[in-house]
Design a protein around this motif. Structure first.
Motif, PDB file in Angstrom:
ATOM      1  N   TYR A  12     141.548   2.674 -43.016  1.00 62.45           N
ATOM      2  CA  TYR A  12     140.778   1.438 -42.907  1.00 62.45           C
ATOM      3  C   TYR A  12     139.715   1.652 -41.840  1.00 62.45           C
ATOM      4  O   TYR A  12     139.988   1.571 -40.638  1.00 62.45           O
ATOM      5  N   CYS A  13     138.513   1.973 -42.279  1.00 61.58           N
ATOM      6  CA  CYS A  13     137.420   2.240 -41.346  1.00 61.58           C
ATOM      7  C   CYS A  13     136.906   0.932 -40.753  1.00 61.58           C
ATOM      8  O   CYS A  13     136.913  -0.104 -41.420  1.00 61.58           O
ATOM      9  N   PRO A  14     136.457   0.977 -39.506  1.00 57.30           N
ATOM     10  CA  PRO A  14     136.019  -0.257 -38.855  1.00 57.30           C
ATOM     11  C   PRO A  14     134.818  -0.902 -39.549  1.00 57.30           C
ATOM     12  O   PRO A  14     133.980  -0.224 -40.149  1.00 57.30           O
ATOM     13  N   SER A  15     134.752  -2.210 -39.409  1.00 57.58           N
ATOM     14  CA  SER A  15     133.572  -2.970 -39.816  1.00 57.58           C
ATOM     15  C   SER A  15     132.727  -3.231 -38.579  1.00 57.58           C
ATOM     16  O   SER A  15     133.264  -3.428 -37.493  1.00 57.58           O
ATOM     17  N   GLY A  16     131.425  -3.234 -38.774  1.00 57.56           N
ATOM     18  CA  GLY A  16     130.544  -3.560 -37.656  1.00 57.56           C
ATOM     19  C   GLY A  16     129.846  -4.889 -37.837  1.00 57.56           C
ATOM     20  O   GLY A  16     128.918  -5.226 -37.091  1.00 57.56           O
ATOM     21  N   SER A  17     130.283  -5.654 -38.814  1.00 55.54           N
ATOM     22  CA  SER A  17     129.540  -6.861 -39.192  1.00 55.54           C
ATOM     23  C   SER A  17     129.677  -8.011 -38.201  1.00 55.54           C
ATOM     24  O   SER A  17     128.881  -8.953 -38.234  1.00 55.54           O
ATOM     25  N   SER A  18     130.673  -7.947 -37.315  1.00 55.95           N
ATOM     26  CA  SER A  18     130.881  -9.074 -36.397  1.00 55.95           C
ATOM     27  C   SER A  18     129.963  -9.040 -35.180  1.00 55.95           C
ATOM     28  O   SER A  18     129.891 -10.010 -34.427  1.00 55.95           O
ATOM     29  N   GLY A  19     129.253  -7.932 -34.976  1.00 51.43           N
ATOM     30  CA  GLY A  19     128.333  -7.882 -33.838  1.00 51.43           C
ATOM     31  C   GLY A  19     128.112  -6.472 -33.341  1.00 51.43           C
ATOM     32  O   GLY A  19     128.716  -5.509 -33.813  1.00 51.43           O
ATOM     33  N   GLU A  20     127.236  -6.356 -32.346  1.00 51.82           N
ATOM     34  CA  GLU A  20     126.810  -5.051 -31.849  1.00 51.82           C
ATOM     35  C   GLU A  20     127.972  -4.250 -31.268  1.00 51.82           C
ATOM     36  O   GLU A  20     128.050  -3.033 -31.461  1.00 51.82           O
ATOM     37  N   GLU A  21     128.890  -4.926 -30.581  1.00 54.71           N
ATOM     38  CA  GLU A  21     130.008  -4.215 -29.962  1.00 54.71           C
ATOM     39  C   GLU A  21     130.843  -3.486 -31.017  1.00 54.71           C
ATOM     40  O   GLU A  21     131.212  -2.323 -30.840  1.00 54.71           O
ATOM     41  N   ARG A  22     131.139  -4.179 -32.113  1.00 54.55           N
ATOM     42  CA  ARG A  22     131.946  -3.546 -33.162  1.00 54.55           C
ATOM     43  C   ARG A  22     131.138  -2.509 -33.937  1.00 54.55           C
ATOM     44  O   ARG A  22     131.694  -1.525 -34.431  1.00 54.55           O
ATOM     45  N   GLN A  23     129.824  -2.712 -34.053  1.00 57.87           N
ATOM     46  CA  GLN A  23     129.007  -1.695 -34.719  1.00 57.87           C
ATOM     47  C   GLN A  23     129.005  -0.408 -33.908  1.00 57.87           C
ATOM     48  O   GLN A  23     129.089   0.689 -34.467  1.00 57.87           O
TER      49      GLN A  23
END
Length: 258
Positions: A109-120
């Protein structure tokens, strides 16, 4: 024949209530790779831990109600590996590997970055450390099938509104180039596209608006494999008759007894 299913459940408890395990029991699949459990071991019912006829292996996130990956297998594996050796992302419960002889089945399960810059930025860090791991798997000489939600649509054909998403997580140039490197340099294979080159073949739809009804989707779920086993893929299917999640299960049949 080897039948493998990849399915992001967006909460295993929610998917169970929506009939996922009833559907799964009818599939007679050899392996079912699931992602986004959103559960810890204490939350798992007996059916979730070991559905009839299957053994279950899981990597839970330390954070409650977050991430998680698992594999259901008819066969007992020779070895089970949880995590890929990176403390930051292993704490998020993103990787399970089961080895059977010279075959490895992996749920990721690869990370999503859609919630904001920190997660991207976290997603970019994941990509940087995960690519060498995949290259090492390829170099090992094993046959490998990596199933999961990669949270990247590779090409314009892989999402409906590609023109409007060029600057959005999941279709950023850096993300797409990373998948291209995986296919061209590491020489792993996007098995679905090897068999089905049609447009509008999506596995995820936003819950906003009428995305599902209008098939305004993204192809985010992949089975990515070493060339040997990828060459045996005979049939692919995205199951949309029922909705267990905002993702649809992806099934691929391989003409191999590995």
């Amino acid at each position: 024949m080897l039948k493998i299913i990849a399915a992001n459940l967006n909460g295993i408890r929610s998917a169970s209530k929506k009939g996922f395990f009833v559907w799964m029991a009818k599939q007679d699949a050899d392996f079912i790779c699931v992602q986004e459990l959103k559960a810890q071991a204490a939350d798992m019912s007996p059916e979730m831990l070991a559905p009839d006829g299957y053994h279950g292996y899981f990597h839970y996130a330390e954070k409650k109600g977050y991430s998680g990956a698992g594999i259901y297998s008819k066969r007992l594996p020779d070895k089970v590996i949880t995590g890929f050796g990176n403390p930051e992302f292993d704490a998020e419960g993103r990787y399970v590997q089961c080895d059977y002889g010279d075959l490895s089945i992996i749920s990721v399960y690869c990370p999503s970055g859609s919630s904001g810059e920190e997660r991207q930025l976290a997603k970019f860090r994941f990509m940087e450390v995960f690519l060498p791991h995949l290259a090492a798997l390829k170099a090992s000489g094993r046959e490998v099938v990596i199933c999961g939600d990669w949270n990247i649509a590779h090409k314009e054909i892989d999402l409906k509104n590609w023109k409007g998403n060029k600057k959005n997580s999941g279709f950023l140039p850096e993300e797409r180039a990373w998948l291209t490197r995986l296919f061209d340099e590491v020489a792993l294979v996007d098995v679905f596209r090897r068999v089905d080159e049609r447009a509008e073949q999506y596995t995820w739809w936003s819950n906003r608006g009428q995305a599902w009804a209008n098939n305004v989707g993204w192809r985010l779920d992949y089975q990515i494999a070493t060339p040997g086993i990828a060459a045996t893929a005979k049939a692919v299917a995205i199951y949309k008759d029922e909705r267990f999640s905002d993702h649809a299960p992806l099934t691929i049949n391989y003409d191999t007894k590995t």
